[in-house]
Design a protein around this motif. Structure first.
Motif, PDB file in Angstrom:
ATOM      1  N   TYR A  69      11.759 -26.668  78.637  1.00 38.97           N
ATOM      2  CA  TYR A  69      10.374 -26.204  78.534  1.00 38.97           C
ATOM      3  C   TYR A  69      10.285 -25.037  77.559  1.00 38.97           C
ATOM      4  N   PHE A  70      11.189 -24.072  77.685  1.00 40.22           N
ATOM      5  CA  PHE A  70      11.178 -22.937  76.764  1.00 40.22           C
ATOM      6  C   PHE A  70      11.397 -23.411  75.330  1.00 40.22           C
ATOM      7  N   ALA A  71      12.279 -24.390  75.147  1.00 38.15           N
ATOM      8  CA  ALA A  71      12.526 -24.925  73.805  1.00 38.15           C
ATOM      9  C   ALA A  71      11.290 -25.619  73.255  1.00 38.15           C
ATOM     10  N   SER A  72      10.527 -26.269  74.136  1.00 32.96           N
ATOM     11  CA  SER A  72       9.319 -26.964  73.680  1.00 32.96           C
ATOM     12  C   SER A  72       8.262 -25.984  73.185  1.00 32.96           C
ATOM     13  N   LYS A  73       8.431 -24.718  73.531  1.00 30.54           N
ATOM     14  CA  LYS A  73       7.499 -23.684  73.093  1.00 30.54           C
ATOM     15  C   LYS A  73       8.014 -22.929  71.871  1.00 30.54           C
ATOM     16  N   GLU A 106      14.599 -36.219  82.405  1.00 27.13           N
ATOM     17  CA  GLU A 106      15.576 -36.517  81.368  1.00 27.13           C
ATOM     18  C   GLU A 106      15.762 -35.285  80.500  1.00 27.13           C
ATOM     19  N   PRO A 107      16.876 -34.560  80.684  1.00 32.22           N
ATOM     20  CA  PRO A 107      17.104 -33.366  79.866  1.00 32.22           C
ATOM     21  C   PRO A 107      17.283 -33.723  78.395  1.00 32.22           C
ATOM     22  N   LYS A 108      16.822 -32.832  77.532  1.00 29.28           N
ATOM     23  CA  LYS A 108      16.884 -33.076  76.091  1.00 29.28           C
ATOM     24  C   LYS A 108      17.907 -32.196  75.376  1.00 29.28           C
ATOM     25  N   SER A 114      19.334 -26.073  74.101  1.00 26.30           N
ATOM     26  CA  SER A 114      18.104 -26.839  73.917  1.00 26.30           C
ATOM     27  C   SER A 114      17.359 -26.245  72.738  1.00 26.30           C
ATOM     28  N   GLU A 115      17.181 -27.063  71.699  1.00 25.92           N
ATOM     29  CA  GLU A 115      16.607 -26.583  70.451  1.00 25.92           C
ATOM     30  C   GLU A 115      15.155 -27.009  70.315  1.00 25.92           C
ATOM     31  N   ALA A 116      14.365 -26.145  69.739  1.00 24.12           N
ATOM     32  CA  ALA A 116      12.942 -26.438  69.562  1.00 24.12           C
ATOM     33  C   ALA A 116      12.738 -27.719  68.770  1.00 24.12           C
ATOM     34  N   SER A 117      13.618 -27.980  67.821  1.00 24.33           N
ATOM     35  CA  SER A 117      13.465 -29.159  66.958  1.00 24.33           C
ATOM     36  C   SER A 117      13.557 -30.459  67.745  1.00 24.33           C
ATOM     37  N   ARG A 118      14.229 -30.419  68.880  1.00 27.90           N
ATOM     38  CA  ARG A 118      14.355 -31.619  69.715  1.00 27.90           C
ATOM     39  C   ARG A 118      13.099 -31.887  70.536  1.00 27.90           C
ATOM     40  N   HIS A 119      12.160 -30.980  70.452  1.00 24.74           N
ATOM     41  CA  HIS A 119      10.922 -31.111  71.221  1.00 24.74           C
ATOM     42  C   HIS A 119       9.703 -31.175  70.297  1.00 24.74           C
ATOM     43  N   GLY A 120       9.946 -31.514  69.048  1.00 22.88           N
ATOM     44  CA  GLY A 120       8.845 -31.606  68.099  1.00 22.88           C
ATOM     45  C   GLY A 120       8.504 -30.292  67.443  1.00 22.88           C
ATOM     46  N   GLY A 121       9.224 -29.239  67.798  1.00 26.37           N
ATOM     47  CA  GLY A 121       8.990 -27.932  67.201  1.00 26.37           C
ATOM     48  C   GLY A 121       9.963 -27.702  66.058  1.00 26.37           C
ATOM     49  N   HIS A 122      10.153 -26.461  65.679  1.00 26.71           N
ATOM     50  CA  HIS A 122      11.031 -26.161  64.546  1.00 26.71           C
ATOM     51  C   HIS A 122      11.838 -24.911  64.828  1.00 26.71           C
ATOM     52  N   TRP A 123      13.118 -25.016  64.611  1.00 33.50           N
ATOM     53  CA  TRP A 123      13.994 -23.846  64.667  1.00 33.50           C
ATOM     54  C   TRP A 123      14.878 -23.901  63.437  1.00 33.50           C
TER      55      TRP A 123
END
Length: 269
Positions: free
Chosen positions: A95-99, A41-43, A57-66
């Protein structure tokens, strides 16, 4: 970011200065068009930037922060012939966004290769020439828009796969990315791409061992900062379309993605 225009290469049979430079990575081969298709499921989301459909794909959508403040980390994702909206590439960008990276993948195709699977009379050469022309036409304006939209002090990196490798190399030569450009199983590279300035596959008809050794020599001669990886028992496309039933290929794909993150983090801190 500099305000100098980008100069994109023309590949294949098009006329360009690169044609005079010895070829290191050849044109599309059957391995460029094969491989496993993943599920998930792409985010990310589809955003139009300078008239180009872009997977964002933004880091914020993966629990990170941009954020739009200093310290933002941006990856420009130059995809293979399947395009940035192919599920494998979407998941890799996620995956890159999750990092912690804000990832943008421009769709310079609009008509990716998988649209023509099994199509009677499909002319791959014509499709490639059309795609190259589109990419060369669309990317300069897209880059300019991206640079004007995101903060000037963001840290940009670029990654390219197969078709996207020369674009990643070219932007790496402009000084507009902080990291030495990353690419995997490339196509259409010449010595000039290295002179103007990576994970590699062991068995790759488009980038054979002698080309890998030559690229190492060219980078070493320039005293460039670089990193090369070679994964045994892998073939062209492993970093985006490896067989999930093959433990070695899967491990190589995962290690390649991890090393992209580590390499970019080194220069984006």
């Amino acid at each position: 970011m500099s305000s100098e225009p980008f100069h994109w290469p023309l590949f294949a049979n098009a006329a360009s200065a690169h044609e005079k430079s010895p070829s290191l990575a050849g044109p599309l081969d059957k391995d460029c068009l094969q491989g496993s298709k993943y599920t998930g499921e792409p985010k990310g989301r589809n955003l139009t930037i300078a008239g180009v459909q872009t997977y964002v794909s933004e880091a914020s959508r993966h629990g990170g922060h941009w954020s739009g403040n200093g310290g933002a980390k941006v990856i420009i994702f130059f995809s293979d012939v399947f395009g940035p909206f192919y599920i494998n590439n979407e998941l890799l960008q996620d995956y890159f966004a999750s990092k912690g990276f804000h990832v943008l993948g421009p769709d310079y195709f609009g008509d990716p290769i998988q649209n023509h699977g099994g199509e009677t009379g499909f002319n791959q050469t014509e499709w490639l020439e059309k795609s190259v022309q589109q990419a060369d036409t669309k990317l300069p304006g897209w880059i300019t828009k991206v640079r004007g939209t995101y903060v000037s002090n963001a840290k940009y990196s670029a990654v390219g796969y197969c078709f996207g490798a020369p674009y990643a190399m070219n932007i790496g030569a402009t000084g507009d990315v902080v990291a030495s450009t990353r690419f995997a199983h490339p196509a259409f590279l010449t010595e000039d791409h290295f002179n103007r300035l990576t994970s590699e596959v062991e068995t790759d008809v488009t980038f054979p061992p002698e080309s890998l050794r030559r690229s190492h020599d060219l980078l070493s001669q320039q005293n460039a900062t670089y990193h090369l990886q070679v994964f045994s028992n892998t073939t062209h496309g492993f970093a985006t379309r490896s067989d999930p039933e093959d433990p070695n290929s899967t491990w190589a794909k995962e290690q390649s993605a991890k090393s992209v993150v580590e390499w970019f983090n080194r220069f984006s801190a």
